[in-house]
Motif scaffolding. Structure first.
Motif, PDB file in Angstrom:
ATOM      1  N   GLU A 105     -42.874  -6.587   3.934  1.00  0.00           N
ATOM      2  CA  GLU A 105     -42.556  -5.154   3.868  1.00  0.00           C
ATOM      3  C   GLU A 105     -41.118  -4.904   4.314  1.00  0.00           C
TER       4      GLU A 105
ATOM      5  N   LYS B 154     -38.481  -6.384   1.566  1.00  0.00           N
ATOM      6  CA  LYS B 154     -38.308  -5.729   0.270  1.00  0.00           C
ATOM      7  C   LYS B 154     -37.505  -4.428   0.354  1.00  0.00           C
TER       8      LYS B 154
ATOM      9  N   ASP C 280     -33.641  -8.388  -3.211  1.00  0.00           N
ATOM     10  CA  ASP C 280     -34.630  -9.158  -3.963  1.00  0.00           C
ATOM     11  C   ASP C 280     -34.344 -10.660  -3.880  1.00  0.00           C
TER      12      ASP C 280
ATOM     13  N   LYS D  89     -46.637 -13.707  -1.485  1.00  0.00           N
ATOM     14  CA  LYS D  89     -46.485 -12.260  -1.290  1.00  0.00           C
ATOM     15  C   LYS D  89     -45.089 -11.792  -1.692  1.00  0.00           C
TER      16      LYS D  89
ATOM     17  N   GLU E 212     -43.931  -9.295  -5.104  1.00  0.00           N
ATOM     18  CA  GLU E 212     -43.041  -8.130  -5.033  1.00  0.00           C
ATOM     19  C   GLU E 212     -41.807  -8.317  -5.930  1.00  0.00           C
TER      20      GLU E 212
END
Length: 209
Positions: free
Chosen positions: A71, A74, A78, A98, A102
């Motif tokens: 979390e 991001k 990127d 994970k 994203e």
């Protein structure tokens, strides 16, 4: 660390997070690229010239939920660089899954001394004499970065270059405290052996993290 948390760490659901920061990648192929760095604690390779010895003891760094790490990451970039310590001390599968979910690019900086886990867009292998890389990391590395501290490191670099795949990019990087002495030696070596490239810790010259 209690047993429940230790179990989560062993599974990679939590990781000993030392620090995380957004900066410019200073070294190797991706130098100059904005990237979010995630520094994972824990390393027993023990390089005497390591510039983050405080990363070695994983117990000093709080086990952090991988969801929280993703979390945070991001929000910034990127391109994500997982470094350490030695990140492959831990199972990187969940964290990278994970991050990839994203849409992020996953890079790792590793000595390669432990089993390769995780899904990686870029593997920077920086082997150490004290604990050599696994065969799989040699085969999958995109970039070989050998730190030059003394003349024997040129011999070591050539030995390591015979073990990586044919597409792996080869870098020689001066150890920061010895840079004034070894940079001229590296320049001469690369000019005589142009399969190698020079890597500099440009972030230190730019005075950024």
């Amino acid at each position: 660390m209690n047993k429940d948390i230790q179990l989560l760490v062993d599974k990679g659901e939590m990781l000993p997070l030392m620090e995380e920061f957004y900066t410019i990648q200073g070294e190797g192929y991706h130098k100059g690229t904005a990237a979010y760095f995630i520094r994972i604690g824990g390393c027993d390779v023990g390089c005497h010239w390591c510039d983050v010895k405080e990363s070695w003891n994983a117990d000093l760094h709080p086990p952090t939920d991988t969801n929280k790490i993703v979390e945070n990451a991001k929000k910034y970039s990127d391109t994500i660089v997982i470094t350490g310590g030695e990140p492959l001390t831990w199972d990187m599968t969940l964290l990278t899954n994970k991050l990839k979910a994203e849409g992020m690019q996953t890079h790792i900086e590793t000595s390669g001394a432990y089993k390769l886990t995780g899904t990686w867009d870029w593997i920077c292998l920086s082997p150490k004499k004290m604990k050599l890389p696994t065969k799989e990391v040699y085969e999958k590395a995109h970039e070989l970065k050998v730190i030059v501290y003394n003349k024997d490191d040129f011999r070591f670099a050539e030995e390591q270059a015979t073990k990586v795949n044919k597409d792996c990019i080869l870098y020689l990087q001066p150890e920061w405290s010895k840079r004034d002495k070894v940079v001229p030696e590296i320049v001469d070596y690369v000019m005589a052996n142009p399969k190698w490239k020079v890597s500099l810790q440009t972030h230190k010259y730019l005075n950024i993290p």
